[in-house]
Design an enzyme around this catalytic site. Structure first.
Site, PDB file in Angstrom:
ATOM      1  N   GLN A 103       0.412  -1.279  -0.546  1.00 32.88           N
ATOM      2  CA  GLN A 103       0.282  -0.700  -0.232  1.00 32.88           C
ATOM      3  C   GLN A 103       0.764   1.466   0.275  1.00 32.88           C
ATOM      4  O   GLN A 103       0.461   2.846  -0.033  1.00 32.88           O
ATOM      5  CB  GLN A 103      -0.920   0.097   1.488  1.00 32.88           C
ATOM      6  CG  GLN A 103      -1.304  -0.841   1.197  1.00 32.88           C
ATOM      7  CD  GLN A 103      -2.099  -1.187   2.638  1.00 32.88           C
ATOM      8  OE1 GLN A 103      -3.346  -0.671   3.005  1.00 32.88           O
ATOM      9  NE2 GLN A 103      -1.904  -2.088   3.771  1.00 32.88           N
ATOM     10  N   ASP A 106       6.263   4.820  -1.615  1.00 33.94           N
ATOM     11  CA  ASP A 106       7.363   4.790  -1.534  1.00 33.94           C
ATOM     12  C   ASP A 106       8.019   3.975  -2.568  1.00 33.94           C
ATOM     13  O   ASP A 106       7.565   3.022  -3.110  1.00 33.94           O
ATOM     14  CB  ASP A 106       8.219   5.163  -0.262  1.00 33.94           C
ATOM     15  CG  ASP A 106       7.785   3.843   0.589  1.00 33.94           C
ATOM     16  OD1 ASP A 106       8.022   2.761   0.066  1.00 33.94           O
ATOM     17  OD2 ASP A 106       7.166   4.187   1.821  1.00 33.94           O
ATOM     18  N   HIS A 121      -1.557   0.922  -3.792  1.00 33.23           N
ATOM     19  CA  HIS A 121      -2.048   3.144  -3.645  1.00 33.23           C
ATOM     20  C   HIS A 121      -1.341   3.645  -4.376  1.00 33.23           C
ATOM     21  O   HIS A 121      -1.247   5.325  -4.320  1.00 33.23           O
ATOM     22  CB  HIS A 121      -1.877   2.818  -2.682  1.00 33.23           C
ATOM     23  CG  HIS A 121      -3.054   1.884  -1.762  1.00 33.23           C
ATOM     24  ND1 HIS A 121      -3.120   2.603  -0.142  1.00 33.23           N
ATOM     25  CD2 HIS A 121      -3.986   1.931  -2.233  1.00 33.23           C
ATOM     26  CE1 HIS A 121      -4.051   1.818   0.707  1.00 33.23           C
ATOM     27  NE2 HIS A 121      -4.659   1.183  -0.941  1.00 33.23           N
ATOM     28  N   CYS A 129      -0.771  12.430 -16.260  1.00 29.27           N
ATOM     29  CA  CYS A 129      -1.551  13.780 -16.297  1.00 29.27           C
ATOM     30  C   CYS A 129      -2.951  13.566 -16.329  1.00 29.27           C
ATOM     31  O   CYS A 129      -3.271  12.502 -16.365  1.00 29.27           O
ATOM     32  CB  CYS A 129      -1.585  13.769 -17.993  1.00 29.27           C
ATOM     33  SG  CYS A 129      -2.300  15.301 -18.655  1.00 29.27           S
ATOM     34  N   ASN A 223       2.903  -6.606  13.065  1.00 29.88           N
ATOM     35  CA  ASN A 223       3.180  -5.227  13.558  1.00 29.88           C
ATOM     36  C   ASN A 223       3.803  -5.342  14.835  1.00 29.88           C
ATOM     37  O   ASN A 223       3.628  -6.016  15.927  1.00 29.88           O
ATOM     38  CB  ASN A 223       1.080  -5.222  14.049  1.00 29.88           C
ATOM     39  CG  ASN A 223       1.465  -3.677  13.633  1.00 29.88           C
ATOM     40  OD1 ASN A 223       1.700  -2.881  14.401  1.00 29.88           O
ATOM     41  ND2 ASN A 223       0.795  -3.795  12.699  1.00 29.88           N
ATOM     42  N   ALA A 241       9.090  -4.485  12.884  1.00 34.85           N
ATOM     43  CA  ALA A 241       9.649  -5.129  11.484  1.00 34.85           C
ATOM     44  C   ALA A 241      11.141  -5.459  11.132  1.00 34.85           C
ATOM     45  O   ALA A 241      11.297  -6.612   9.956  1.00 34.85           O
ATOM     46  CB  ALA A 241       8.486  -4.434  10.349  1.00 34.85           C
TER      47      ALA A 241
HETATM   48  P1  OAD Z   1      -1.383   3.092   8.987  1.00 39.21           P
HETATM   49  O1  OAD Z   1      -0.107   3.813   9.426  1.00 39.21           O
HETATM   50  O2  OAD Z   1      -2.551   2.583   9.378  1.00 39.21           O
HETATM   51  O3  OAD Z   1      -0.843   2.021  10.000  1.00 39.21           O
HETATM   52  C1  OAD Z   1       0.715   1.106  10.210  1.00 39.21           C
HETATM   53  C2  OAD Z   1       0.574   0.462  10.706  1.00 39.21           C
HETATM   54  O4  OAD Z   1       2.113  -0.246  10.506  1.00 39.21           O
HETATM   55  C3  OAD Z   1      -0.042   0.418  12.245  1.00 39.21           C
HETATM   56  O5  OAD Z   1      -0.510  -0.587  13.031  1.00 39.21           O
HETATM   57  C4  OAD Z   1       1.678   0.235  13.449  1.00 39.21           C
HETATM   58  O6  OAD Z   1       1.652  -0.313  14.578  1.00 39.21           O
HETATM   59  C5  OAD Z   1       2.054  -0.442  12.235  1.00 39.21           C
HETATM   60  N1  OAD Z   1       3.668  -0.207  12.673  1.00 39.21           N
HETATM   61  C6  OAD Z   1       4.561   1.242  13.384  1.00 39.21           C
HETATM   62  N2  OAD Z   1       5.818   0.699  12.960  1.00 39.21           N
HETATM   63  C7  OAD Z   1       6.300  -0.288  12.449  1.00 39.21           C
HETATM   64  C8  OAD Z   1       7.006  -0.776  12.746  1.00 39.21           C
HETATM   65  N3  OAD Z   1       8.607  -0.693  13.279  1.00 39.21           N
HETATM   66  N4  OAD Z   1       6.764  -1.973  12.533  1.00 39.21           N
HETATM   67  C9  OAD Z   1       5.806  -3.587  12.863  1.00 39.21           C
HETATM   68  N5  OAD Z   1       4.720  -2.387  12.335  1.00 39.21           N
HETATM   69  C10 OAD Z   1       4.916  -1.205  12.789  1.00 39.21           C
HETATM   70  O7  OAD Z   1      -0.347   3.060   7.466  1.00 39.21           O
HETATM   71  P2  OAD Z   1      -0.943   1.458   6.352  1.00 39.21           P
HETATM   72  O8  OAD Z   1      -1.912   0.728   7.190  1.00 39.21           O
HETATM   73  O9  OAD Z   1      -0.286   1.631   5.578  1.00 39.21           O
HETATM   74  O10 OAD Z   1      -3.823   5.419   1.657  1.00 39.21           O
HETATM   75  O11 OAD Z   1      -2.594   2.950   5.951  1.00 39.21           O
HETATM   76  C11 OAD Z   1      -2.678   2.531   4.446  1.00 39.21           C
HETATM   77  C12 OAD Z   1      -3.283   3.545   4.122  1.00 39.21           C
HETATM   78  O12 OAD Z   1      -4.231   4.462   4.498  1.00 39.21           O
HETATM   79  C13 OAD Z   1      -2.306   3.858   2.409  1.00 39.21           C
HETATM   80  O13 OAD Z   1      -1.662   2.893   2.402  1.00 39.21           O
HETATM   81  C14 OAD Z   1      -3.076   5.407   2.981  1.00 39.21           C
HETATM   82  C15 OAD Z   1      -3.655   6.210   4.101  1.00 39.21           C
HETATM   83  O14 OAD Z   1      -4.446   6.345   3.966  1.00 39.21           O
HETATM   84  C16 OAD Z   1      -3.617   6.142   0.923  1.00 39.21           C
HETATM   85  O15 OAD Z   1      -3.545   6.613   0.853  1.00 39.21           O
HETATM   86  C17 OAD Z   1      -4.684   5.513  -0.512  1.00 39.21           C
END
Ligand code: OAD
Length: 256
Positions: A103, A106, A121, A129, A223, A241
């Protein structure tokens, strides 16, 4: 770090024919990329998604939105892949087959050695464009120090003159069809499914873990905090991770 039944997970991984890895921003957190929902530090704790990450926001205030994404791109440009990105790339070399679905917008998986990453994503480095959908080539190393809050006028398409938009999926938009199909197909045919560093609250990406469970795959969450999936996955590995993944890969495929 808490690993339940680690021995049994090691066995399942050694026998796996097809592994799917779904990552979220937690995988990049140890590289300095801000997460979205962590309390206080999460992007959506500090900024409004409605004002910055929707098609309507871009129509209303394109230079604010473009400037904000250039700020995020500059953070990603300066970041380096961490041990989790490298362990995932290593797993792809060891497992008979692996599909990496992310997702993340980067490019740290690619710079960490992964190939053929399915970006659900979109990607910060591939603006397009709005009119003709041509990819807009970004000059290497540009915008490496934009300030937060600086408005930047979006560039114009070299082919048709249309306005360029960030190459990411915004709230309310569909996922790229081919990427979504690849992710679903891989999920339905895998025997081990990882969800790593994701809060698993954003759909449809989060539905992949549920599909993997329904198809009988072994599911593994990595996580550093708890999520709604803790009690539902086959293995819940609690910890960063960048620590958990290299240890797991080393256990499953010790260097000869
Ligand atoms: P979140 O910020 O919702 O979740 C990140 C998760 O990673 C959390 O559960 C943290 O506890 C965990 N975390 C943080 N540091 C960590 C580490 N060092 N090791 C393991 N886990 C860790 O982000 P996403 O789930 O990626 O979408 O969010 C999903 C989508 O929501 C994104 O792609 C973005 C956002 O809005 C769009 O922009 C469309």
């Amino acid at each position: 770090m808490v690993i339940q039944n680690p021995g049994s997970l090691v066995d399942r991984l050694r026998l796996a024919k097809h592994v799917v890895v779904l990552t979220g921003v937690g995988v990049s957190a140890e590289s300095g990329i801000p997460t979205f929902r962590d309390k206080q530090t999460g992007i959506w704790e500090q900024f409004s998604a409605e004002e910055l990450a929707t098609p309507e926001a871009y129509q209303r205030d394109p230079s604010m939105v473009w400037g904000w994404y250039e700020w995020r791109r500059s953070i990603a440009l300066r970041a380096q892949p961490n041990a989790a990105h490298r362990a995932i790339a290593e797993m792809a070399c060891k497992a008979p087959r692996m599909t990496l679905v992310t997702q993340n917008v980067d490019d740290l998986h690619e710079r960490g050695g992964s190939r053929e990453v399915v970006h659900l994503h979109g990607r910060l480095t591939q603006p397009v464009c709005e009119l003709c959908r041509s990819l807009f080539p970004l000059r290497e190393g540009t915008n490496d120090q934009p300030q937060l809050g600086r408005r930047i006028e979006p560039p114009r398409c070299h082919s048709c003159g249309g306005r360029i938009r960030p190459g990411v999926v915004w709230f309310g938009e569909a996922l790229p069809e081919s990427e979504w199909t690849r992710a679903q197909t891989a999920t339905c045919t895998c025997d081990v499914f990882f969800c790593i560093g994701t809060s698993s609250v954003v759909y449809p990406a989060a539905s992949l873990t549920r599909s993997a469970m329904n198809m009988g795959a072994v599911t593994v969450q990595i996580n550093n905090t708890s999520t709604a999936l803790d009690s539902k996955v086959s293995f819940n590995l609690r910890g960063p991770a960048g620590v958990v993944l290299p240890a797991l890969v080393k256990d499953v495929w010790p260097a000869i």
